[in-house]
Motif scaffolding. Structure first.
Motif, mmCIF file in Angstrom:
data_model
loop_
_atom_site.group_PDB
_atom_site.id
_atom_site.type_symbol
_atom_site.label_atom_id
_atom_site.label_comp_id
_atom_site.label_asym_id
_atom_site.label_seq_id
_atom_site.Cartn_x
_atom_site.Cartn_y
_atom_site.Cartn_z
ATOM 1 N N CYS A 65 -39.602 20.448 18.158
ATOM 2 C CA CYS A 65 -40.130 19.303 18.951
ATOM 3 C C CYS A 65 -40.120 19.739 20.313
ATOM 4 C CB CYS A 65 -39.310 18.132 18.659
ATOM 5 S SG CYS A 65 -39.872 16.746 19.537
ATOM 6 N N VAL A 66 -41.021 20.170 20.959
ATOM 7 C CA VAL A 66 -41.147 20.776 22.435
ATOM 8 C C VAL A 66 -42.322 20.108 23.096
ATOM 9 C CG1 VAL A 66 -41.530 22.796 23.872
ATOM 10 C CG2 VAL A 66 -40.316 23.043 21.629
ATOM 11 N N PRO A 67 -42.147 19.313 24.160
ATOM 12 C CA PRO A 67 -40.923 19.449 25.220
ATOM 13 C C PRO A 67 -39.835 18.503 24.308
ATOM 14 C CG PRO A 67 -42.494 17.909 25.957
ATOM 15 C CD PRO A 67 -43.133 18.611 24.934
ATOM 16 N N GLU A 68 -38.756 18.730 24.538
ATOM 17 C CA GLU A 68 -37.509 17.950 24.480
ATOM 18 C C GLU A 68 -37.593 16.391 25.011
ATOM 19 O OE1 GLU A 68 -34.268 20.018 24.959
ATOM 20 O OE2 GLU A 68 -34.443 21.492 23.290
ATOM 21 N N PRO A 69 -37.014 15.528 24.518
ATOM 22 C CA PRO A 69 -36.720 14.272 25.343
ATOM 23 C C PRO A 69 -35.987 14.461 26.522
ATOM 24 C CG PRO A 69 -36.477 13.720 22.932
ATOM 25 C CD PRO A 69 -36.565 15.451 23.148
ATOM 26 N N ILE A 70 -36.294 13.554 27.352
ATOM 27 C CA ILE A 70 -35.496 13.810 28.926
ATOM 28 C C ILE A 70 -34.017 13.140 28.754
ATOM 29 C CG2 ILE A 70 -35.564 13.242 31.455
ATOM 30 C CD1 ILE A 70 -38.581 13.350 31.231
ATOM 31 N N GLY A 71 -33.132 13.914 29.044
ATOM 32 C CA GLY A 71 -31.782 13.569 29.026
ATOM 33 C C GLY A 71 -31.021 13.073 27.936
ATOM 34 N N GLY A 72 -31.448 13.979 26.628
ATOM 35 C CA GLY A 72 -30.852 13.534 25.445
ATOM 36 C C GLY A 72 -31.927 12.775 24.552
ATOM 37 N N HIS A 73 -31.469 12.528 23.354
ATOM 38 C CA HIS A 73 -32.421 11.764 22.588
ATOM 39 C C HIS A 73 -32.473 10.303 23.043
ATOM 40 C CE1 HIS A 73 -29.897 9.303 19.956
ATOM 41 N NE2 HIS A 73 -28.902 10.177 19.921
ATOM 42 N N PRO A 74 -33.867 9.954 22.803
ATOM 43 C CA PRO A 74 -33.989 8.319 23.152
ATOM 44 C C PRO A 74 -33.091 7.391 22.230
ATOM 45 C CG PRO A 74 -36.082 9.552 22.523
ATOM 46 C CD PRO A 74 -35.119 10.507 22.379
ATOM 47 N N PRO A 75 -32.419 6.374 22.753
ATOM 48 C CA PRO A 75 -31.573 5.563 22.058
ATOM 49 C C PRO A 75 -32.350 5.043 20.833
ATOM 50 C CG PRO A 75 -31.589 5.053 24.314
ATOM 51 C CD PRO A 75 -32.562 5.703 24.145
ATOM 52 N N ILE A 76 -31.679 5.007 19.771
ATOM 53 C CA ILE A 76 -32.114 4.415 18.579
ATOM 54 C C ILE A 76 -31.663 2.936 18.256
ATOM 55 C CG2 ILE A 76 -32.115 4.841 15.808
ATOM 56 C CD1 ILE A 76 -31.953 7.657 16.330
ATOM 57 N N MET A 77 -32.624 2.134 18.285
ATOM 58 C CA MET A 77 -32.242 0.711 18.054
ATOM 59 C C MET A 77 -32.917 0.320 16.596
ATOM 60 S SD MET A 77 -33.374 -2.765 20.027
ATOM 61 C CE MET A 77 -32.267 -2.494 21.252
ATOM 62 N N ILE A 78 -32.024 -0.108 15.826
ATOM 63 C CA ILE A 78 -32.120 -0.476 14.281
ATOM 64 C C ILE A 78 -32.245 -1.910 14.350
ATOM 65 C CG2 ILE A 78 -31.498 -0.217 11.779
ATOM 66 C CD1 ILE A 78 -30.183 2.380 12.437
ATOM 67 N N GLY A 79 -33.629 -2.560 13.809
ATOM 68 C CA GLY A 79 -33.770 -3.936 13.911
ATOM 69 C C GLY A 79 -33.441 -4.486 12.670
ATOM 70 N N GLY A 80 -32.860 -5.779 12.673
ATOM 71 C CA GLY A 80 -32.730 -6.536 11.358
ATOM 72 C C GLY A 80 -31.190 -7.080 11.253
ATOM 73 N N GLY A 81 -31.014 -7.785 10.360
ATOM 74 C CA GLY A 81 -29.639 -8.433 9.884
ATOM 75 C C GLY A 81 -29.263 -8.068 8.726
ATOM 76 N N GLY A 82 -29.853 -7.392 7.936
ATOM 77 C CA GLY A 82 -29.561 -7.418 6.496
ATOM 78 C C GLY A 82 -27.999 -6.769 6.355
ATOM 79 N N GLU A 83 -27.207 -7.274 5.388
ATOM 80 C CA GLU A 83 -25.727 -6.905 5.640
ATOM 81 C C GLU A 83 -25.654 -5.496 4.822
ATOM 82 O OE1 GLU A 83 -23.546 -10.304 4.833
ATOM 83 O OE2 GLU A 83 -24.650 -11.452 6.389
ATOM 84 N N GLN A 84 -26.218 -5.452 3.722
ATOM 85 C CA GLN A 84 -25.784 -4.265 2.819
ATOM 86 C C GLN A 84 -26.612 -2.970 3.404
ATOM 87 O OE1 GLN A 84 -24.644 -4.842 -0.763
ATOM 88 N NE2 GLN A 84 -23.859 -7.091 -0.196
ATOM 89 N N LYS A 85 -27.713 -3.112 4.017
ATOM 90 C CA LYS A 85 -28.284 -1.871 4.124
ATOM 91 C C LYS A 85 -28.502 -1.712 5.817
ATOM 92 C CE LYS A 85 -30.725 -1.591 -0.255
ATOM 93 N NZ LYS A 85 -31.879 -1.398 -0.980
ATOM 94 N N THR A 86 -29.019 -2.856 6.322
ATOM 95 C CA THR A 86 -29.667 -2.353 7.745
ATOM 96 C C THR A 86 -28.397 -2.159 8.330
ATOM 97 O OG1 THR A 86 -31.726 -3.734 7.308
ATOM 98 C CG2 THR A 86 -30.869 -3.516 9.742
#
Length: 289
Positions: free
Chosen positions: A167-188
């Motif tokens: 993956c070139v170029p690399e993201p700027i300043g480290g990897h983009p934050p990962i936001m996981i959406g959803g409220g499933g209690e067992q998996k999400t």
């Protein structure tokens, strides 16, 4: 408390030629008001709800964010949330990286298990059982993290196999934050504890959100993850401009639970909505500690 704008509807104004200038003006107003994040949906048909039908206008999300990147300078940009079935994970990592580079390091990867089967069947996207979607979601997150690391080697998963994760170029300043959406209690929420930099919950009510956060806290303990290192955000679908006092009271209540960003959704012409939020809501939200 930070404020986010979730731009979910392209039906107003009705003329498709006005979609781009309306979007651009809304973005400019939001940024001038100090709104922290701007998100759009990852859908190809509009959602079928009490306020919308499938054949209303809908834009592809990452193309839209590329346009938004060019007319903004500070806001975090992302989808709320990327459906895991819509793009091969290796390509998704490259797409988000491209957005990050072109926006000066402002991309956020919002991701979740896709659900809208009508558009998937309609456009030929594979529809798989829910359990498999979550397996693919975890592999997709792992692939993105590997592509954003120094490891350019292969990835061998149950559902995805990559010969190399360059993956070139690399993201700027480290990897983009990962936001996981959803409220499933067992998996999400388990995936949030395992991989997420942020979570996104529906702002149903304070008791429900508090319960979801307790579940996340337990998953973090089991995964040996620092619960406080995860940014907690909520999507607020209730009236904001019509009931500002109630909205601000809710925002304060969510802040007391540890929520640090609340996203609002335009319920009228987006330029008018964003302008009124900028004047009447954003300054008060910024005062919430």
């Amino acid at each position: 408390m930070k404020l986010g704008l979730h731009y979910w509807n392209y039906s107003t104004p009705a003329d498709p030629a006005l979609i781009a200038p309306t979007l651009a003006e809304s973005v400019r107003i939001a940024e001038q008001a100090g709104i922290a994040s701007f998100t759009v949906m990852d859908h190809y048909f509009q959602m079928e709800t009490g306020q919308s039908v499938a054949d209303e206008p809908m834009l592809e999300g990452y193309t839209t964010l590329g346009y938004v990147a060019a007319v903004s300078e500070r806001m975090t940009l992302g989808l709320m949330v990327t459906g895991v079935m819509y793009r091969h994970p290796g390509l998704l990592a490259k797409i988000v990286t491209s957005l990050d580079v072109l926006s000066g390091g402002r991309a956020r990867l919002g991701i979740g298990a896709s659900w809208y089967e009508r558009e998937q069947y309609g456009l030929g996207v594979p529809v798989v059982p829910v359990a498999e979607r979550f397996e693919r979601l975890e592999e997709a997150i792992r692939i993105c993290l590997q592509m954003w690391s120094d490891d350019n080697g292969p990835f061998r998963g149950r559902h995805y196999q990559l010969a190399e994760t360059l993956c070139v170029p690399e993201p700027i300043g480290g990897h983009p934050p990962i936001m996981i959406g959803g409220g499933g209690e067992q998996k999400t929420l388990l995936l949030v504890a395992r991989y997420g930099d942020a979570c996104n919950l529906f702002a149903t009510d304070q008791e429900e959100v508090a319960h979801k956060l307790d579940v996340l806290r337990a998953h973090c303990a089991a995964e040996d993850r620092d619960y406080d290192a995860i940014t907690k955000t909520v999507m607020y679908s209730g009236p904001v401009l019509d009931k500002p006092a109630a909205f601000l009271a809710d925002a304060e209540a969510y802040a007391s639970l540890g929520i640090s960003e609340i996203q609002v959704l335009p319920d009228r012409h987006p330029v008018s909505y964003t302008h009124q939020v900028a004047e009447r809501i954003a300054p008060a939200v910024a005062e919430i500690g």
